[in-house]
Design a protein around this motif. Structure first.
Motif, PDB file in Angstrom:
ATOM      1  N   ILE A 119      -4.712   1.568   4.032  1.00 25.03           N
ATOM      2  CA  ILE A 119      -5.225   0.539   3.117  1.00 25.03           C
ATOM      3  C   ILE A 119      -6.350   1.079   2.233  1.00 25.03           C
ATOM      4  O   ILE A 119      -6.216   1.150   1.018  1.00 25.03           O
ATOM      5  N   GLY A 158      -7.873  -5.519   5.234  1.00 21.15           N
ATOM      6  CA  GLY A 158      -8.211  -4.329   6.009  1.00 21.15           C
ATOM      7  C   GLY A 158      -9.529  -4.498   6.755  1.00 21.15           C
ATOM      8  O   GLY A 158      -9.643  -4.137   7.935  1.00 21.15           O
ATOM      9  N   THR A 193       0.831  -1.213   0.000  1.00 18.64           N
ATOM     10  CA  THR A 193       0.000   0.000   0.000  1.00 18.64           C
ATOM     11  C   THR A 193       0.867   1.265   0.000  1.00 18.64           C
ATOM     12  O   THR A 193       0.445   2.308  -0.500  1.00 18.64           O
TER      13      THR A 193
END
Length: 418
Positions: free
Chosen positions: A346, A399, A51
């Protein structure tokens, strides 16, 4: 490529990541066993570096001074900007308040014990905040220089810790299996927040420039360094103490006391204490730098002395007031840290990359897609992180799992750890 800036930025990422929370990792992963804990950490690191690279993909098409506030507005509109700004400020103000309270208390102890001064607790808290605020307000270069010194001292303290513990590691402790499979879910939020550095990425981009090759190196090496440190720390702590002893150590204080008692060496607790102080300071530097640049962008302050002083007041006064007058508030807020970090590290990078790739795919043929930079910066062809849509869906799902684990812990359905 400015090697000095690249090296310094790598240390800022590593210093921001390796906070005092590292000491809670053995407690959080006590029931997992060494192998399961290490595999979980490697998996979380891979998620976070992925990310972070998504953030670089977004940054390459924006101005080098852009923060998350600007990027979210450009790609996600007003609603996306509000969500991004709230998550960033909620998380970073809570962290800064915690660092100010912890660092102020430690500074007060040092002034009392070393210099024999009889000071009110508030003196250390305000003094610690003023020192860090001054370094951050001067600029990223001063943060870089101070962080290098603190990081070096932190490595020395870590080396002393490991030197004292490693001879007492027993292999039998490192092959213990997880007590319950569900404990991996319980440990996820603590391990996840131990790899958080994404709020500092815009400040690093501003400092280094839009050199994607150098920035990728900074992100990978800067985040891999904490991974290596965490694994060594797990070997030392989980190798010396078996699962029963670790599970019985419910607080950090009792954990350190148990280590000192087993080794019959007061140097253990002293080196851990020094490391914790330095880890707190380097994390506070990195987090407050990211918040400072973010606030500067929101308020549209210039880079002159007056503008930076105004930004510093908005950056440091609110968490200082929380730490002084309402400590329960930030402790409660830290309970939601993993949720805010999932949004920041995320959900937002994934959403911004999806929006940006959609925009690029609809550009007319032959249209330039890279950002025009100054002569001092390196122009770069469009950089795109591999994995496509399946990778974006996978990290989003992880996430959601981390947020679910945090919420289930809050309502008491699964045990809280760390």
């Amino acid at each position: 490529m400015n090697m000095s800036k690249t090296f310094g930025s790598t240390l800022i990422i590593a210093g921001t990541t390796i906070g005092a929370g590292m000491l809670a990792l053995p407690l959080a992963s006590a029931g997992l066993g060494f192998t399961a804990a290490t595999l979980t950490m490697v998996g979380i690191w891979a998620l976070m570096i992925y990310t972070a690279l998504l953030m670089l993909e977004v940054h390459q098409h924006a101005d080098k001074n852009a923060t998350l506030h600007t990027l979210a507005h450009q790609l996600l509109g007003r609603k996306g900007q509000v969500i991004a700004s709230f998550a960033m400020m909620f998380l970073f103000y809570a962290l800064c308040a915690a660092y100010i309270a912890g660092g102020g208390s430690q500074l007060n102890d040092k002034l009392t014990n070393w210099m024999g001064l009889d000071l009110a607790p508030q003196v250390g808290t305000v003094g610690f905040t003023v020192i860090i605020a001054t370094v951050v307000s001067i600029g990223t270069h001063s943060v870089d220089m101070v962080n290098r010194i603190l990081f070096t001292l932190k490595v020395i303290a870590l080396a002393v810790m490991l030197f004292l513990l490693m001879p007492h590691v027993q292999g039998v402790h490192l092959v213990e299996m997880p007590i319950q499979k569900g404990l991996i879910i319980s440990a996820l939020p603590v391990i996840f927040t131990s790899f958080g550095f994404h709020g500092s990425i815009p400040s690093i981009v501003r400092y280094v420039g839009l050199d994607i090759k150098a920035l990728r190196k900074i992100m990978v090496v800067g985040s891999a360094t904490p991974l290596m440190v965490y694994i060594l720390w797990q070997v030392a702590s989980q190798g010396v103490l078996g699962q029963p002893d670790l599970m019985a150590s419910t607080t950090l204080g009792s954990f350190i006391a148990t280590l000192s008692n087993i080794l019959h060496n007061p140097l253990v607790s002293q080196s851990v204490s020094v490391f914790a102080d330095l880890a707190l300071a380097t994390s506070f530097l990195g987090v407050s730098l990211g918040l400072f640049d973010f606030i500067s962008d929101i308020l549209n302050r210039d880079n002159q002395v007056k503008g930076r002083m105004q930004t510093a007041l908005v950056t440091f006064v609110p968490p200082l007031c929380f730490a002084l007058f309402y400590p329960q508030g930030f402790i409660m807020a830290l309970g939601y840290a993993a949720i805010a970090l999932v949004i920041l590290a995320i959900f937002l990078p994934v959403a911004m990359v999806r929006a940006q790739r959609k925009q690029i795919n609809t550009l007319p043929v032959g249209k330039e897609t890279h950002t025009t930079t100054t002569d001092k910066e390196i122009k770069t062809a469009t950089y795109q992180v591999r994995g496509g849509t399946p990778a974006l869906i996978t990290v989003t799902s992880i996430g959601i799992l981390i947020i679910s684990a945090q919420l289930l812990q809050m309502i008491g359905i699964i045990p809280s750890v760390g």
